[in-house]
Design a protein around this motif. Structure first.
Motif, PDB file in Angstrom:
ATOM      1  N   LYS A 192      -8.995   9.295 -13.105  1.00 22.60           N
ATOM      2  CA  LYS A 192     -10.126   8.481 -12.609  1.00 22.60           C
ATOM      3  C   LYS A 192     -10.114   7.028 -13.201  1.00 22.60           C
ATOM      4  N   ALA A 193      -9.534   6.843 -14.301  1.00 16.47           N
ATOM      5  CA  ALA A 193      -9.303   5.590 -14.925  1.00 16.47           C
ATOM      6  C   ALA A 193      -8.340   4.865 -14.359  1.00 16.47           C
ATOM      7  N   PHE A 194      -6.933   5.477 -14.026  1.00 15.80           N
ATOM      8  CA  PHE A 194      -6.172   4.570 -13.625  1.00 15.80           C
ATOM      9  C   PHE A 194      -6.362   4.057 -11.991  1.00 15.80           C
ATOM     10  N   LEU A 195      -6.842   5.052 -11.124  1.00 20.09           N
ATOM     11  CA  LEU A 195      -6.815   4.862  -9.802  1.00 20.09           C
ATOM     12  C   LEU A 195      -7.535   3.659  -9.239  1.00 20.09           C
ATOM     13  N   PRO A 196      -8.854   3.232  -9.967  1.00 22.31           N
ATOM     14  CA  PRO A 196      -9.559   1.942  -9.711  1.00 22.31           C
ATOM     15  C   PRO A 196      -8.654   0.678  -9.826  1.00 22.31           C
ATOM     16  N   PHE A 197      -7.685   0.898 -11.027  1.00 21.02           N
ATOM     17  CA  PHE A 197      -7.012  -0.285 -11.249  1.00 21.02           C
ATOM     18  C   PHE A 197      -5.674  -0.587 -10.105  1.00 21.02           C
ATOM     19  N   LEU A 198      -5.450   0.679  -9.682  1.00 24.67           N
ATOM     20  CA  LEU A 198      -4.379   0.561  -8.431  1.00 24.67           C
ATOM     21  C   LEU A 198      -4.961   0.029  -7.336  1.00 24.67           C
ATOM     22  N   VAL A 199      -6.295  -0.020  -7.058  1.00 24.24           N
ATOM     23  CA  VAL A 199      -6.827  -0.343  -6.060  1.00 24.24           C
ATOM     24  C   VAL A 199      -7.362  -1.943  -6.034  1.00 24.24           C
ATOM     25  N   VAL A 200      -7.711  -2.184  -7.285  1.00 25.79           N
ATOM     26  CA  VAL A 200      -8.180  -3.523  -7.679  1.00 25.79           C
ATOM     27  C   VAL A 200      -7.154  -4.610  -7.555  1.00 25.79           C
ATOM     28  N   THR A 201      -5.965  -4.168  -8.133  1.00 31.79           N
ATOM     29  CA  THR A 201      -4.968  -5.090  -8.433  1.00 31.79           C
ATOM     30  C   THR A 201      -4.444  -5.737  -7.230  1.00 31.79           C
ATOM     31  N   PRO A 202      -4.263  -5.411  -5.932  1.00 30.28           N
ATOM     32  CA  PRO A 202      -3.856  -6.178  -4.766  1.00 30.28           C
ATOM     33  C   PRO A 202      -4.854  -6.947  -4.165  1.00 30.28           C
ATOM     34  N   ILE A 203      -6.388  -6.375  -4.584  1.00 30.60           N
ATOM     35  CA  ILE A 203      -7.333  -7.219  -4.323  1.00 30.60           C
ATOM     36  C   ILE A 203      -7.587  -8.382  -4.756  1.00 30.60           C
ATOM     37  N   LEU A 204      -7.383  -8.455  -6.079  1.00 34.55           N
ATOM     38  CA  LEU A 204      -7.491  -9.610  -7.004  1.00 34.55           C
ATOM     39  C   LEU A 204      -6.167 -10.608  -6.675  1.00 34.55           C
TER      40      LEU A 204
ATOM     41  N   PRO B  93       0.833  -1.413   0.039  1.00 35.46           N
ATOM     42  CA  PRO B  93      -0.031   0.104  -0.069  1.00 35.46           C
ATOM     43  C   PRO B  93       0.973   1.242  -0.069  1.00 35.46           C
ATOM     44  N   ILE B  94       1.865   1.181   0.803  1.00 34.73           N
ATOM     45  CA  ILE B  94       2.889   2.486   0.713  1.00 34.73           C
ATOM     46  C   ILE B  94       3.396   2.572  -0.520  1.00 34.73           C
ATOM     47  N   ILE B  95       4.091   1.391  -0.956  1.00 31.52           N
ATOM     48  CA  ILE B  95       4.871   1.634  -2.472  1.00 31.52           C
ATOM     49  C   ILE B  95       3.737   2.015  -3.443  1.00 31.52           C
ATOM     50  N   ALA B  96       2.563   1.394  -3.600  1.00 31.26           N
ATOM     51  CA  ALA B  96       1.565   1.921  -4.574  1.00 31.26           C
ATOM     52  C   ALA B  96       1.112   3.486  -4.220  1.00 31.26           C
ATOM     53  N   SER B  97       1.070   3.974  -3.200  1.00 30.58           N
ATOM     54  CA  SER B  97       0.877   5.170  -2.809  1.00 30.58           C
ATOM     55  C   SER B  97       1.727   6.205  -3.417  1.00 30.58           C
ATOM     56  N   GLN B  98       3.088   5.633  -3.262  1.00 35.49           N
ATOM     57  CA  GLN B  98       4.322   6.713  -3.903  1.00 35.49           C
ATOM     58  C   GLN B  98       4.295   6.652  -5.266  1.00 35.49           C
ATOM     59  N   ILE B  99       3.997   5.403  -5.820  1.00 37.11           N
ATOM     60  CA  ILE B  99       4.051   5.409  -7.219  1.00 37.11           C
ATOM     61  C   ILE B  99       2.728   6.395  -7.933  1.00 37.11           C
ATOM     62  N   TRP B 100       1.671   6.325  -7.033  1.00 36.05           N
ATOM     63  CA  TRP B 100       0.442   7.193  -7.497  1.00 36.05           C
ATOM     64  C   TRP B 100       0.763   8.655  -7.143  1.00 36.05           C
ATOM     65  N   ILE B 101       1.625   9.054  -6.233  1.00 42.10           N
ATOM     66  CA  ILE B 101       2.008  10.500  -5.908  1.00 42.10           C
ATOM     67  C   ILE B 101       2.866  11.136  -6.988  1.00 42.10           C
ATOM     68  N   PHE B 102       3.573   9.977  -7.399  1.00 43.19           N
ATOM     69  CA  PHE B 102       4.608  10.466  -8.670  1.00 43.19           C
ATOM     70  C   PHE B 102       4.061  10.586  -9.928  1.00 43.19           C
ATOM     71  N   VAL B 103       3.081   9.835 -10.121  1.00 43.26           N
ATOM     72  CA  VAL B 103       2.596   9.655 -11.428  1.00 43.26           C
ATOM     73  C   VAL B 103       1.305  10.495 -11.588  1.00 43.26           C
ATOM     74  N   ALA B 104       0.414  10.734 -10.479  1.00 42.41           N
ATOM     75  CA  ALA B 104      -0.706  11.445 -10.591  1.00 42.41           C
ATOM     76  C   ALA B 104      -0.548  13.120 -11.148  1.00 42.41           C
ATOM     77  N   PRO B 105       0.416  13.793 -10.860  1.00 45.29           N
ATOM     78  CA  PRO B 105       0.448  14.883 -11.399  1.00 45.29           C
ATOM     79  C   PRO B 105       0.832  15.341 -12.734  1.00 45.29           C
ATOM     80  N   GLY B 106       1.309  14.087 -13.451  1.00 45.77           N
ATOM     81  CA  GLY B 106       1.407  14.082 -14.886  1.00 45.77           C
ATOM     82  C   GLY B 106       0.224  13.633 -15.734  1.00 45.77           C
ATOM     83  N   LEU B 107      -0.987  13.451 -15.182  1.00 43.04           N
ATOM     84  CA  LEU B 107      -2.182  12.669 -15.415  1.00 43.04           C
ATOM     85  C   LEU B 107      -2.963  13.670 -15.702  1.00 43.04           C
TER      86      LEU B 107
END
Length: 290
Positions: A112-124, A92-106
């Motif tokens: 809205k399209a990318f965030l659900p995949f980031l949440v669903v991936t570890p659950i699956l 969860p921390i690693i994924a949040s750091q990836i999101w913080i780095f990538v999000a400003p460029g989106l």
């Protein structure tokens, strides 16, 4: 292009590199802390992984043991367990750091399209690993333990025993069978081999459960379509059983247990891609009307 233009172009790049370094440091520190915590309880984590093997042995647990044949084997086994568990714990921390780095460029719609995949991936992944741990591993270990034997008994010895049980007087007229000539075959599992096989199963199921994420992303960028996936369904069924045969132990139950979820997830992927296509069509129709 003057010198000031060059400096202006370099500044964003340096800022991105510094930001990337910071996020990488935070991720590594989180992984290191999780690794240390997991190593402290590595024996308990290994006992947790061994539980399906204990269940497969049933009542025949007396005198059972696991072994290591190299002086360093048990130590490195605990290191690997701590590393795998540390990755899962710190994800969860690693994924949040990836999101913080990538999000400003989106763009907003890309976020809205990318965030659900980031949440669903570890659950699956967790669901796939849980299926392997709770259902497949006990079945597979029970199948593999069935090859144990207490020594070879000849067909004549089996027939002699059955005949004497029905007609006790026949024991005086038939020659007694010879003693078994083969040694017993018993399992003394190496800790490193057990960890390797267990993690292979857990990761195989976890990765296979990422199929909807992968196909939905491909559908979002237009590489695959729901109609094309539906037309190739029969090939997907064959591929699912081939993948299950490669990734699981050689018993039919564990292979079917992996193949059926892959087929179901493929069907869910078709529905997911169809939803993506429907939203895209509605958006294009709205833009055309404007």
């Amino acid at each position: 292009m003057n010198e000031s233009d060059i400096d202006d172009n370099k500044a964003p790049l340096m800022e991105h590199l510094i930001e990337f370094r910071n996020r990488l440091v935070y991720s590594v520190v989180a992984l290191l802390v999780a690794f240390i915590l997991c190593y402290i309880i590595s024996e308990d984590l290994f006992a947790f992984l061994v539980r399906p093997l204990v269940q497969a042995m049933g009542d025949d647990i007396a005198g059972r043991r696991m072994i290591f044949t190299g002086l360093h084997e048990a130590f490195f086994t605990y290191i690997k367990i701590a590393f795998f568990a540390g990755i899962f714990l710190s994800f969860p921390i690693i994924a949040s750091q990836i999101w913080i780095f990538v999000a400003p460029g989106l763009y907003k719609n890309e976020k809205k399209a990318f965030l659900p995949f980031l949440v669903v991936t570890p659950i699956l992944f967790f669901l796939g690993g849980a299926l392997a741990y709770e259902i497949v591993m006990p079945l597979a270990w029970k199948f593999l333990l069935s090859f144990e034997s207490n020594g070879h008994v000849s067909l004549y010895a089996k027939a002699f025993t059955a005949l004497v049980e029905q007609f006790p007087n026949m024991v005086n007229y038939l020659p007694a069978p010879s003693e078994p000539m083969a040694l017993p075959i018993q399992s003394e599992t190496r800790v490193s081999e057990y960890l390797s096989l267990s993690m292979k199963l857990i990761f195989a199921f976890g990765l296979c459960f990422q199929l909807p994420v992968l196909l939905t992303l491909l559908g979002r960028v237009g590489i695959v379509s729901s109609a094309g996936l539906k037309a190739k369904f029969k090939y997907a069924v064959v591929f699912a059983f081939i993948a299950a045969a490669i990734l699981t132990p050689p018993d039919p139950l564990s292979q079917i247990t992996l193949a059926i979820p892959i087929i179901v997830l493929y069907g869910i992927s078709i529905l997911s891609v169809r939803m993506v296509e429907r939203k895209r069509a509605e958006k294009e129709a709205l833009e055309d009307s404007e």
